[in-house]
Design an enzyme around this catalytic site. Structure first.
Site: not given
Ligand code: NDP
Ligand code: HSE
Length: 432
Positions: A14, A33, A43, A105, A136, A190, A205
């Site tokens: 994301v 905006a 970070a 979430k 959505i 996840e 959710k």
């Molecule tokens: P990812 O596992 O792909 O990415 C997580 C990121 O968090 C990584 O870049 C990781 O860093 C970073 N991170 C972890 N620990 C730290 C820290 N201590 N300091 C800074 N950065 C840190 O997760 P997603 O992008 O898939 O998901 C992110 C959030 O969005 C989650 O809560 C998920 O539930 C939610 N979400 C995800 C969706 C999806 O389709 N993937 C859809 C809707 C919600 P590094 O890269 O260096 O390891």
């Molecule tokens: N892991 C979640 C899903 C990402 O598959 O719906 C969206 O919240």
């Protein structure tokens, strides 16, 4: 044009999408905006990890303090999953005077009261459109556009991974394990996909939606739930034979002033809008007393759909809309709940039942007798002939009329004790 500095914590699926929108579509975002959003800092956890986006040198670090201590950064997208360190990071950002946007979430469902109280105390806001149903815009619709209504029910597909897996299995004959791996590869799942397939993610959710739509104060852990991880593939076939498709359905429904809440694989009538939601799409069917039924559908997981919701929240925060919504909604405030959850045993519905039984006389009569004792009426029955190699065990499918979860539980307990039973009984809810 005025500049506003923003930052991102987390550059995974994301976070990368959000950075891409901010960096590659800055003009479009500035138009919406009314000011230029400058991505100042990102970070991450592991600086050595290869990234899918090239950022200006010096922008990336593993030091959150570079964000919290920069007074010019006003809004931060927190895109780290799980509970810790996400919770500590959120608190540090709020304490550092930042408004926060998040897609997490699990964090909100577990620590919402603490985080929202802290944000309120500090005069900050938390926006979380992306936390439910990805792209959505359901949070904005429920909390703003439908606010003239008393919401009566929500029937939703809220986990993109589960819906993708079910579609892959059903439409392409993919194995369950391969479908899970593909969902991970596509960035839908996840970090721990157990949360997706066991119904936890959908329950988190649903807890957020129940809070917004009904004023409920439910702990997601208390929401009765079952995921697709326990599904037997045979039931996908039998459901189709009966004119249904199995979906992981999240339900919140008012019943005599109480709120029915549950997440479970459910037989949904083929041809109905929810049954036709495929792949990583999510859908939410909402009934309000004034508006009637409204149906939302779109990609519920994946990089750019989720980034779309996050960036919209960043824009709303920067222009001040989030602060107004945040103050007005009193989210997760200590106010008394407007509605309490109904005991699951009293939740009503129709059921699909499948029994693995010995192919012998009086089986159907005995099962019907047990169901009858619980006042459960049979709507239809299908029994297949014993197949070669089945050692005389046949599947017996029953569709019931309306009953309650409690009555059904008692009936199944009694049926499972009958001598001709050759495997565990399967029961699923039915939505016509
Ligand atoms: P990812 O596992 O792909 O990415 C997580 C990121 O968090 C990584 O870049 C990781 O860093 C970073 N991170 C972890 N620990 C730290 C820290 N201590 N300091 C800074 N950065 C840190 O997760 P997603 O992008 O898939 O998901 C992110 C959030 O969005 C989650 O809560 C998920 O539930 C939610 N979400 C995800 C969706 C999806 O389709 N993937 C859809 C809707 C919600 P590094 O890269 O260096 O390891
Ligand atoms: N892991 C979640 C899903 C990402 O598959 O719906 C969206 O919240």
């Amino acid at each position: 044009m005025q500049n506003t500095k923003v930052a991102i914590v987390g550059l995974g699926t994301v976070g990368t999408g959000v950075a891409r929108l901010l960096v590659e579509h800055g003009d479009r975002i500035a138009r919406h905006a009314g000011r230029k959003l400058v991505l100042e800092h990102v970070a991450v956890n592991d600086l050595k990890k290869p990234r899918d986006i090239k950022l200006p040198s010096g922008m990336l670090s593993a030091d959150i303090k570079r964000i919290t201590s920069d007074p010019e950064i006003s809004v931060v997208a927190l895109l780290v999953g799980g509970l810790e360190p996400a919770r500590s990071i959120m608190l540090a950002l709020l304490d550092g005077g930042k408004d926060v946007v998040t897609a997490n979430k699990a964090l909100l469902a577990a620590h919402g009261p603490e985080l929202f109280d802290r944000a309120r105390e500090l005069g900050r806001s938390i926006a979380f459109e992306a936390s439910v149903a990805g792209g959505i815009p359901i949070i904005a619709n429920i909390s703003q556009c439908l606010s003239a209504n008393e919401i009566q029910s929500i029937h939703a597909i809220l986990n993109g991974t589960s819906n993708y897996i079910l579609t892959q299995i059903e439409a392409h004959g993919t194995s369950y394990a391969d479908a899970v791996r593909a969902a991970q590869g596509l960035g839908y799942a996840e970090a721990d996909p157990t949360m997706d397939v066991d119904g936890s993610d959908a329950a988190q959710k649903l807890a957020i939606l129940a809070h917004l739509a009904f004023g409920a104060r439910v702990d997601w852990n208390d929401i009765p739930r079952q995921g697709i991880d326990t599904l037997d593939l045979a039931d996908l076939r039998y459901a189709k034979e009966l004119g249904y498709r199995i979906k992981l359905l999240a339900v919140a429904q008012l019943a005599d002033g109480e709120l029915e809440l549950h997440v479970s694989p459910t037989l949904v009538k083929l041809g109905s809008p929810l049954a036709e939601v495929r792949g990583a799409y999510n859908a939410i069917s909402v009934v309000g007393d004034a508006v009637g039924r409204v149906f939302f559908s779109g990609l519920g997981a994946g990089q750019m759909p989720t980034a779309s919701a996050v960036v919209a929240d960043i824009i709303d925060t920067v222009v001040g809309r989030s602060a107004i919504t945040f103050r007005t909604l009193e989210l997760w405030s200590k106010h008394i709940a407007r509605v309490t959850a109904r005991d699951y045993g009293r939740v009503a519905g129709r059921y699909y039942l499948r029994f693995s039984v010995a192919d012998q006389p009086s089986v159907l009569a005995e099962i019907a007798g047990v169901l009858g004792k619980q006042n459960i009426s049979i709507a239809s029955v299908i029994q297949h002939e014993a197949e070669e190699g089945s050692q005389g065990v046949v599947p017996l499918m029953i569709m019931t009329h309306n009953t309650t979860e409690g009555a059904m539980g008692r009936a199944i307990e009694a049926i499972d004790r009958l001598a001709f039973m050759r495997g565990p009984s399967i029961r699923m809810r039915v939505r016509d």
